[in-house]
Design an enzyme around this catalytic site. Structure first.
Site, PDB file in Angstrom:
ATOM      1  N   ASP A   1      44.194  56.875  35.573  1.00 16.18           N
ATOM      2  CA  ASP A   1      45.560  57.097  35.115  1.00 16.18           C
ATOM      3  C   ASP A   1      45.931  58.557  35.429  1.00 16.18           C
ATOM      4  O   ASP A   1      45.676  59.018  36.524  1.00 16.18           O
ATOM      5  CB  ASP A   1      45.686  56.756  33.628  1.00 16.18           C
ATOM      6  CG  ASP A   1      47.138  56.622  33.167  1.00 16.18           C
ATOM      7  OD1 ASP A   1      47.698  55.530  33.296  1.00 16.18           O
ATOM      8  OD2 ASP A   1      47.705  57.622  32.696  1.00 16.18           O
TER       9      ASP A   1
ATOM     10  N   TYR B   1      55.592  62.467  32.123  1.00 17.70           N
ATOM     11  CA  TYR B   1      56.335  61.557  32.997  1.00 17.70           C
ATOM     12  C   TYR B   1      57.646  62.195  33.451  1.00 17.70           C
ATOM     13  O   TYR B   1      58.040  62.067  34.619  1.00 17.70           O
ATOM     14  CB  TYR B   1      56.605  60.238  32.274  1.00 17.70           C
ATOM     15  CG  TYR B   1      55.369  59.404  32.071  1.00 17.70           C
ATOM     16  CD1 TYR B   1      55.025  58.402  32.968  1.00 17.70           C
ATOM     17  CD2 TYR B   1      54.527  59.618  30.984  1.00 17.70           C
ATOM     18  CE1 TYR B   1      53.878  57.635  32.799  1.00 17.70           C
ATOM     19  CE2 TYR B   1      53.379  58.864  30.798  1.00 17.70           C
ATOM     20  CZ  TYR B   1      53.067  57.882  31.705  1.00 17.70           C
ATOM     21  OH  TYR B   1      51.921  57.133  31.538  1.00 17.70           O
TER      22      TYR B   1
ATOM     23  N   HIS C   1      42.388  48.879  33.070  1.00 16.53           N
ATOM     24  CA  HIS C   1      42.863  50.247  33.228  1.00 16.53           C
ATOM     25  C   HIS C   1      42.100  51.254  32.364  1.00 16.53           C
ATOM     26  O   HIS C   1      42.245  52.458  32.549  1.00 16.53           O
ATOM     27  CB  HIS C   1      44.352  50.298  32.890  1.00 16.53           C
ATOM     28  CG  HIS C   1      45.036  51.539  33.337  1.00 16.53           C
ATOM     29  ND1 HIS C   1      45.029  51.960  34.654  1.00 16.53           N
ATOM     30  CD2 HIS C   1      45.754  52.473  32.653  1.00 16.53           C
ATOM     31  CE1 HIS C   1      45.723  53.081  34.762  1.00 16.53           C
ATOM     32  NE2 HIS C   1      46.166  53.426  33.566  1.00 16.53           N
TER      33      HIS C   1
END
Length: 415
Positions: free
Chosen positions: A175, A333, A388
């Site tokens: 990630d 982000y 993930h």
């Protein structure tokens, strides 16, 4: 160093625990459709409610005791106090390794592999293990100014390792831990001696001068795949690009959270900071969707896969709640999107030795051809399990892959 200070993960205060208990016992659940839609619309009430009930009886102190078995520290870097675990190995041939989490995760993601990597039992490669909290996550300070994206975090993490005396080290992460690691591996190759990830960010074999010279058949194969389809050229599910679009939900329904966190993180943060159930629901969707369930039927009826316990998930949630860091964790982000940093992440070639593990239900998977053209690939492994969060779901495989890669590096290491 005097400014590296010991740290202990604190308990929830009596006031925090009372507030949490009160909020968990007075939940207003949302209006939902009468028709059964599974997880298509997000985390359903039945799954959130079940996890809320578990949170009411969950004992954070038991997991805090496990967490505090390790040596925790905080130290100032770039104006922020950075939290990290530092577990030196007693073995003389140990390699320094930084294990880096992503979102929505914390340093706790690696709780099953820290001791294994440190101890290097049965002839396995041992490591001096460093597990930081990224800025804005957990017990690391939140960035105070704009611009603290993946590139700046990479610089901070590299400075941390040098400050600890590790001028040469290995990086492992997925990630954001993989994205930031790609930056470290491509920009700080004098320090990063090897890069392991399950979330590689590389460009396909486009007809660049280097690819035309060294990988002409990979270039032809890539362009063939654009005409015939990835599955026909590379094999079924060898290319999964769910993460290829950062914030365009029309191209990928999986990226809605990135669109919100990358454009209006402040507005979202009120619900995630004020409501423990809002926080839990936001994270539960990801821990359900991004993990490997044994079948689609089980996935629809289960909140979490069998490989991940409710208590592990709740420990992650509680760490976010305890530190009020979910709101600051999502700002990366915004910074990355608005500064177009993903281009600067994906485009550079990684010259340091690279290892990649493809897990069955990760957000994206890339074929070995792409990786070999864009990195110095020395190890590639594929698995029919895991998702993930493989250090939680498939920790034995992750530890074995890191140790195998580390053993390759140790033969040429000059620390």
């Amino acid at each position: 160093m005097a400014d590296i200070v010991r740290f202990e993960v604190p308990s929830l205060s009596d006031e925090q625990q009372a507030h949490l208990n009160a909020r968990l016992s007075t939940v207003i659940y949302p209006n939902e459709l009468e028709q059964e839609v599974g997880w298509d619309y997000g985390a359903p009430t039945w799954a959130v409610k079940s996890m809320v009930e578990k949170w009411q009886t969950y004992d954070f102190e038991a997991y805090r005791e496990e967490i505090n078995q390790w040596h925790h520290y905080r130290t100032p870097i770039d104006g922020l106090n950075i939290h990290f675990i530092h577990e030196p190995s007693p073995h003389p041939n140990a390699l320094p390794i930084l294990l880096c989490h992503g979102w929505p995760s914390t340093f706790y993601e690696f709780h099953k592999v820290i001791n294994v990597l440190r101890d290097g039992k049965d002839g396995q490669q041992p490591f001096h293990v460093i597990v930081p909290s990224l800025p804005g996550f957990g017990f690391s300070d939140a960035p105070k100014d704009t611009g603290y994206g993946a590139l700046r975090m990479a610089k901070t993490m590299n400075q941390l390792m040098i400050k600890l005396g590790y001028k040469k080290y290995m990086w492992a992460g997925g990630d954001w831990g993989g994205i930031i690691g790609k930056v470290v591996a491509s920009r700080y190759g004098d320090n990063c001696m090897g890069f392991y990830t399950h979330f590689p960010m590389v460009r396909p074999p486009v007809p660049s001068p280097r690819n035309l010279l060294f990988h002409p058949f990979k270039v032809v194969k890539f362009f063939s795949s654009l005409l015939l389809g990835f599955d026909r050229v590379y094999g079924k599910d060898k290319v999964v690009l769910n993460g290829a679009t950062f914030a365009n939900a029309e191209l990928s329904y999986t990226c809605g959270y990135r669109a919100i966190q990358g454009t209006k993180p402040y507005t979202l943060a009120y619900g995630l900071s004020d409501s423990p159930v809002g926080l839990l629901g936001w994270l539960l969707e990801k821990y359900h969707d991004w993990t490997h369930h044994e079948s689609d039927e089980i996935s629809v009826k289960s909140a979490l896969p069998s490989s991940l316990t409710p208590e592990e998930f709740l420990t992650q949630v509680t760490l976010f709640w305890l530190t009020n860091s979910l709101s600051s964790s999502i700002r990366i982000y915004y910074e990355v999107l608005h500064r177009h940093e993903m281009f600067r992440v994906v485009l550079p070639r990684v010259h340091v030795p690279t290892a990649v593990s493809n897990f069955a239900h990760d957000l994206s998977r890339l074929p070995v051809d792409w990786l070999a053209a864009s990195t110095n690939l020395v190890q590639f492994r594929e698995y029919s399990e895991g998702g993930h969060f493989p250090a939680l779901e498939s920790h034995r495989l992750v530890a074995a892959d890191i140790q195998a890669f580390g053993k390759k590096l140790s033969k040429s290491a000059k620390l």
